[in-house]
Design an enzyme around this catalytic site. Sequence first.
Site, PDB file in Angstrom:
ATOM      1  N   HIS A  66      17.596 -27.274 -16.536  1.00  0.00           N
ATOM      2  CA  HIS A  66      16.401 -28.183 -16.194  1.00  0.00           C
ATOM      3  C   HIS A  66      15.477 -28.132 -17.105  1.00  0.00           C
ATOM      4  O   HIS A  66      15.282 -27.251 -17.833  1.00  0.00           O
ATOM      5  CB  HIS A  66      15.864 -27.727 -14.808  1.00  0.00           C
ATOM      6  CG  HIS A  66      16.592 -27.694 -13.514  1.00  0.00           C
ATOM      7  ND1 HIS A  66      17.401 -26.768 -12.975  1.00  0.00           N
ATOM      8  CD2 HIS A  66      17.050 -28.876 -12.687  1.00  0.00           C
ATOM      9  CE1 HIS A  66      18.245 -27.336 -11.877  1.00  0.00           C
ATOM     10  NE2 HIS A  66      17.761 -28.609 -11.852  1.00  0.00           N
ATOM     11  N   SER A  94      16.697 -33.214  -8.194  1.00  0.00           N
ATOM     12  CA  SER A  94      15.589 -32.089  -8.796  1.00  0.00           C
ATOM     13  C   SER A  94      14.804 -32.592  -9.913  1.00  0.00           C
ATOM     14  O   SER A  94      13.960 -31.981 -10.445  1.00  0.00           O
ATOM     15  CB  SER A  94      16.191 -30.731  -8.996  1.00  0.00           C
ATOM     16  OG  SER A  94      17.225 -30.639 -10.072  1.00  0.00           O
ATOM     17  N   ASP A 141      16.417 -21.724 -16.831  1.00  0.00           N
ATOM     18  CA  ASP A 141      17.864 -21.859 -16.530  1.00  0.00           C
ATOM     19  C   ASP A 141      18.739 -22.617 -17.672  1.00  0.00           C
ATOM     20  O   ASP A 141      19.754 -22.783 -17.582  1.00  0.00           O
ATOM     21  CB  ASP A 141      17.998 -22.438 -15.049  1.00  0.00           C
ATOM     22  CG  ASP A 141      17.530 -23.882 -15.234  1.00  0.00           C
ATOM     23  OD1 ASP A 141      17.046 -24.588 -16.237  1.00  0.00           O
ATOM     24  OD2 ASP A 141      17.596 -24.331 -14.084  1.00  0.00           O
TER      25      ASP A 141
END
Length: 349
Positions: free
Chosen positions: A251, A83, A248
Amino acid sequence: MSSRARVARRIAAGAAYGGSGIGLLGVAGVGLLLAEVQLAKRNVGVGEMVVPPHADGRYGRTLAAEGPGAERPPIRFTMMGDSLAAGQGVRRARQTPAALLASGLAAVAERPVELRNIALPGARSDDLDRQVSLVVSDPDGVPDVCCVMIGANDVTHHMPPMRSVQLLNAAVRRLRTAGTEVVVGTCPDLGTVEPVYQPLRWLARRVSRQLAAAQTIGVVEQGGRTVSLSDLLGPEFEANPREMFGPDKYHPSVEGYATAAMAVLPTLCAALGVWPEDVTADEGVLPVAKAAVEAAASGGTEVAAMPSHGGRRSPLALLRRRGSAPNPAPQTPEGLRVSGPGQSSPSGV
């Protein structure tokens, strides 16, 4: 050779010869790490997780039309990995690291860039074989250059480091055999994640840097280049976690992704021979293992193989601390309709 260099070389050698094992922390250390990971997950604010925006397409068409590369075919660039490569957490295609790299590459090369991003949020190194198969089976041919960002999920899901490096080596070898230049952003320093406390912070930093160093050795020996993501490129992430990390707290934010992408861009361009040589860059020639360890501790550092002589691979590597590239004006590829927030995505990096 320092103890850290010996550790990195041992992991890389084990990967080359098919070794495996639980890693260098031992059973007790891994048990503590896993227990602390569960506690850390409770403290990470998940925020609103959305599917990374689709950024595939052509970049730099207008800019390239005015330059000397206007009549040349577009550079084909593929982003791979987890990601971090996908751009988890941003809402606009132009904010993803792949789009930033494509925009920057087009500006430097003065040629359009065709971007394809096949990175998968939550991916570990065992997904690279699938991703490489997508690359080499493309009916339009293999890309000119691939950028791979992988490793964080290998640490958090306790994949043996030798296995992790072995899988990455195989992926780089397949891409290089197919004729593609490869740049790998090595495992980031998970000790910078804000909700992670001691002793997990120390363990996470140690394990992720060991993996990054071993990744570097393997990639360089397969003919690729690496850029250390280390603590995600400098003290900014530790000094300004609320700005550099996303909602979050795990990230990167838009600013964080831009910082990482602009540190990788010079090496991406250099792999294609379009980056002007910077005589002021801080360079050094070191044994590969020592260069790998130094790079793992210093974000934004490039490691590449020294030119071979007489067909024999050099045991030395070029360590280069390039200045970060200026952030190009963000672009959205032509014909792309940017949608709103997507559905929930898998957890992980």
